[in-house]
Motif scaffolding. Structure first.
Motif, PDB file in Angstrom:
ATOM      1  N   ASP B 341       4.010  11.097 -14.757  1.00 20.27           N
ATOM      2  CA  ASP B 341       2.627  11.309 -15.199  1.00 20.27           C
ATOM      3  C   ASP B 341       2.199  12.770 -15.163  1.00 20.27           C
ATOM      4  OD1 ASP B 341       2.676  11.353 -12.410  1.00 20.27           O
ATOM      5  OD2 ASP B 341       0.587  10.718 -12.266  1.00 20.27           O
ATOM      6  N   THR B 412      -0.509  19.725 -14.148  1.00 20.32           N
ATOM      7  CA  THR B 412      -0.168  19.297 -12.793  1.00 20.32           C
ATOM      8  C   THR B 412       1.021  18.335 -12.824  1.00 20.32           C
ATOM      9  OG1 THR B 412      -1.022  18.282 -10.760  1.00 20.32           O
ATOM     10  CG2 THR B 412      -1.832  17.354 -12.823  1.00 20.32           C
ATOM     11  N   ILE B 413       1.691  18.178 -11.695  1.00 19.77           N
ATOM     12  CA  ILE B 413       2.870  17.312 -11.629  1.00 19.77           C
ATOM     13  C   ILE B 413       2.497  15.836 -11.610  1.00 19.77           C
ATOM     14  CG2 ILE B 413       4.289  19.045 -10.476  1.00 19.77           C
ATOM     15  CD1 ILE B 413       3.768  17.415  -7.832  1.00 19.77           C
ATOM     16  N   THR B 414       1.262  15.536 -11.219  1.00 20.22           N
ATOM     17  CA  THR B 414       0.838  14.125 -11.206  1.00 20.22           C
ATOM     18  C   THR B 414      -0.651  14.001 -11.520  1.00 20.22           C
ATOM     19  OG1 THR B 414       0.616  12.101  -9.882  1.00 20.22           O
ATOM     20  CG2 THR B 414       0.693  14.172  -8.654  1.00 20.22           C
ATOM     21  N   GLY B 415      -0.941  13.239 -12.572  1.00 19.58           N
ATOM     22  CA  GLY B 415      -2.330  13.050 -12.977  1.00 19.58           C
ATOM     23  C   GLY B 415      -2.982  11.866 -12.296  1.00 19.58           C
TER      24      GLY B 415
END
Lengths: 470, 470
Positions: B341, B412-415
């Motif tokens: 994500d 970002t690495i994770t939403g």
């Protein structure tokens, strides 16, 4: 006290012209909008960029010098009074709107930007920044972030916190971190963004913020409902919301407030009624018309004696401006004006208004009440005189009773003004000792030397409204 | 390992029937929805109330026993895999909707409530709880809170965090605190509410939450825009938002995803196009119609080959359900499905979609992409097989390249999936070492014995998708 050596080091960082320590300058920054708090800082320092802020913080950390970040000092919780001395950090050079991003609907700003300037700049692009504290003409975004400021549009649109997507923060150890970004969703790690918002400068210095914008609503309408019964007005508030209508603004003003506001603004406000509701709705035309119809009906059902819709934007603006000037208007009446912001669930507004009246009578003090009724966020405002020690003691007791009542009704001691030095002795009422301990653990972890705005949020004593000098 | 003595003490707290440690039970709770992570807990404990949670936490703190709070285990970040053993805390007894407050528009729930049950219960009263993770049929509110879950309606309505007014939390020291309340505004102290949301059980156990509800929108319409060009679809997304329209939902599915979803759902989705956008708008009828007209025009300008509006609610529901089933549908194709994500600013969606395609080609792996395009929150999904070590290494590298690219584009690495154990090795890409240090300071302050969901959020090593057993 600042040694000459440290002063020199500060001058080396920001330039000689950006370190002030004349008696006049120190006096100017010895107080904010909160009555009864005054204390001289040792110097006023105006950094030009984030790197300078970082260097200042490191230097102060090495020498245990308090740092009090300050916008325009409009807060009402003594949040920017330098009660333990040290340096006041001003953002007069860090006052740029860095970028309005029309693709991502964001604006990136430095802390020194004036709230209203930001609102007007984004409105030129058809965009909307909803948080609108009454002080927005002079308050800064940095101050709004540190206090998590509310405003008149909070009912529908939320508060400052709800519009912050990312921050740049200088931590007490001098590290510069960035949280969030131009991102609608981001769960990478703890929510540091919101931890800093409303932390009143006690955890770090916010040096930049990326804020969310929304499309400008198509239209807006304003109405005034008049009541001969305080509680009927309060009941209308609850009923509007229980009927699934969320107006942009739902403000309450009682008769004493109306009188002084009319005397101040001379716009023809009714002064022979017990209370008015100032109601606004925005959105598309059809919805606004439908909502206003329904609201009008509800108000009349709840015994409003009249409901008038502003016919022009000019008239609407006069009403809003009148409401925003309530504090200034009240402040003219007596030497000391103490405005609080005890907040309750919306359903408890009628009980709270009644309780405030009873408490004012019980302690024989003059309290006018107005505020953001739709949020349950009232502003009981006491007109008094600090030189009258006996009356001040009754004022203190009356406010303590008001805070207690708010908590009893499921509310809080502060809805939008913050804790600062002013409300610190009452914080345990809301959070309990375990809640305060949890906060202290965070404070201790970030700022073990307690240089960041010391004396705020956490109470050192039971001292309340007492003048402090250093 | 749990000693017999501690097991007995746990049984004394929650009752014998609520402590399970059979091999079968331990296996069931050894993994969650995240591929490649499995580890046996020592026991599964199901408290019946907050006081029992507090006692369990104190006991575990005294004996350094890890606690992993778990809802339905639908998370995709190995957030509930007990990688250091200890006890899995289940909320099967704490699954009540305590109160729907129609005056204050709030709902108060225990953590074990299923998300969709909550949504349906409040809808019966004409109220709306917007956060709708794809897993909502089985996910719990407790899980949503701990992961700050997003969903399909996030674009317009925000994520779980935006609907939490107050929490009851058991801290690692066993203290029970209450944050917030039924309050639209509350600035009494640090924002502990939001600190706990998304902290993945690493700071405390959420035992109750008061959530904000909004009035149910009057109407809702759904449309599908078809494209022969991925980037044209992505450009449409940016252009809709830049045109000041915020749809409720703006989902993207590429051709490979469409094919498998159609094969799974058989509702007649087009499979001969390169991409579709699933777009929904809600609100009052006039506004929805106007917005849909504008969106249709924008899509056609950006070379959509067709734009169809769902003619019935049934048809619309089929489209939504199809989208929600994307993960299940994809999971049928290959033994291992890895769904990520990475999230970017909305304006960068076209670049990101292109980059994912290129990265998949570069590493010769099969990646289907779908997701919440309006939030910049994509779900590149890799179909692979963990038994093929050589391919897995390429998969790992491809995702690392995707995360890097997202960061490079301001993302970002994770939403919405969280960090957990899965993304911990990548967190520094987003936060930097100073950001992670700040988080560690909070963790250390709250949980000095590291009993709360250990091994999550903070990386101990560079280990990524490797099976762990204990």
């Amino acid at each position: 006290m600042l040694t000459q050596k440290v002063k020199k080091q500060l001058e080396n960082i920001v330039g000689k012209e950006n370190v002030e320590d004349s008696q006049a300058a120190k006096l100017v920054y010895s107080y904010d909008a909160t009555p009864q708090f005054q204390s001289l800082p040792d110097a006023i320092v105006s950094p030009r960029n984030t790197e300078e802020v970082s260097k200042i913080v490191k230097l102060c950390n090495d020498h245990n010098i308090p740092i009090v970040p300050r916008g325009s000092g409009t807060n009402l919780c003594a949040g920017t009074c330098p009660i333990e001395g040290g340096i006041v950090l001003l953002f007069k050079h860090m006052n740029n709107i860095i970028e309005i991003d029309e693709d991502n609907l964001t604006v990136t700003v430095q802390p020194g930007v004036i709230t209203l300037d930001l609102i007007q700049e984004v409105e030129k692009k058809g965009l909307f920044y909803p948080p609108d504290p009454s002080s927005m003409k002079i308050s800064t975004i940095g101050g709004n972030l540190n206090e998590n400021s509310g405003g008149l549009r909070g009912l529908k649109y939320g508060v400052t916190r709800d519009y912050v997507l990312g921050l740049e923060v200088v931590l007490p150890n001098g590290h510069i971190i960035r949280t969030g970004g131009k991102l609608a969703k981001d769960v990478a790690g703890y929510d540091l963004t919101r931890l800093f918002i409303g932390s009143e400068g006690t955890l770090g210095i916010i040096t930049e913020a990326t804020l969310k914008l929304v499309p400008m609503p198509e239209t807006k309408k304003t109405m005034l409902a008049l009541y001969q019964d305080l509680e009927a007005a309060a009941r209308s508030v609850s009923k509007i919301i229980a009927n699934r209508i969320i107006p942009t603004t739902l403000e309450f003003l009682d008769q004493p407030t109306l009188e002084v506001v009319e005397d101040f603004t001379k716009i023809g406000l009714p002064t022979n009624v017990k209370a008015v509701l100032l109601i606004e709705q925005d959105g598309n035309k059809e919805q606004v018309d439908r909502d206003l119809d329904k609201i009008q009906k509800i108000c009349l059902e709840e015994s409003a004696i009249s409901v008038q819709i502003a016919q022009t934007e000019e008239e609407a603006n006069e009403l809003r401006t009148a409401r925003r000037s309530a504090l200034s208007a009240l402040a003219r009446l007596k030497p000391t004006t103490i405005l609080e912001d005890a907040t309750v669930p919306r359903s408890e507004i009628a009980k709270m208004v009644k309780a405030i009246e009873e408490i004012a009578n019980q302690y024989n003090v003059r309290i006018c009440t107005f505020g953001h009724a739709g949020d349950g966020n009232l502003h009981p405002t006491c007109l008094t005189d600090v030189r009258d020690q006996e009356e001040m003691e009754r004022v203190e007791k009356a406010f303590e009773a008001i805070f207690q009542k708010a908590i009893e009704l499921g509310g809080t001691i502060t809805g939008e003004h913050g804790v600062g030095a002013m409300k610190a002795p009452y914080l345990h009422l809301k959070l309990g000792e375990s809640g305060i301990l949890a906060m202290k653990q965070i404070k201790q972890a970030f700022d073990p030397n307690h240089i960041m705005n010391p004396g705020k949020v956490f109470a050192k004593s039971e001292r309340k409204r007492v003048v402090v000098t250093s």
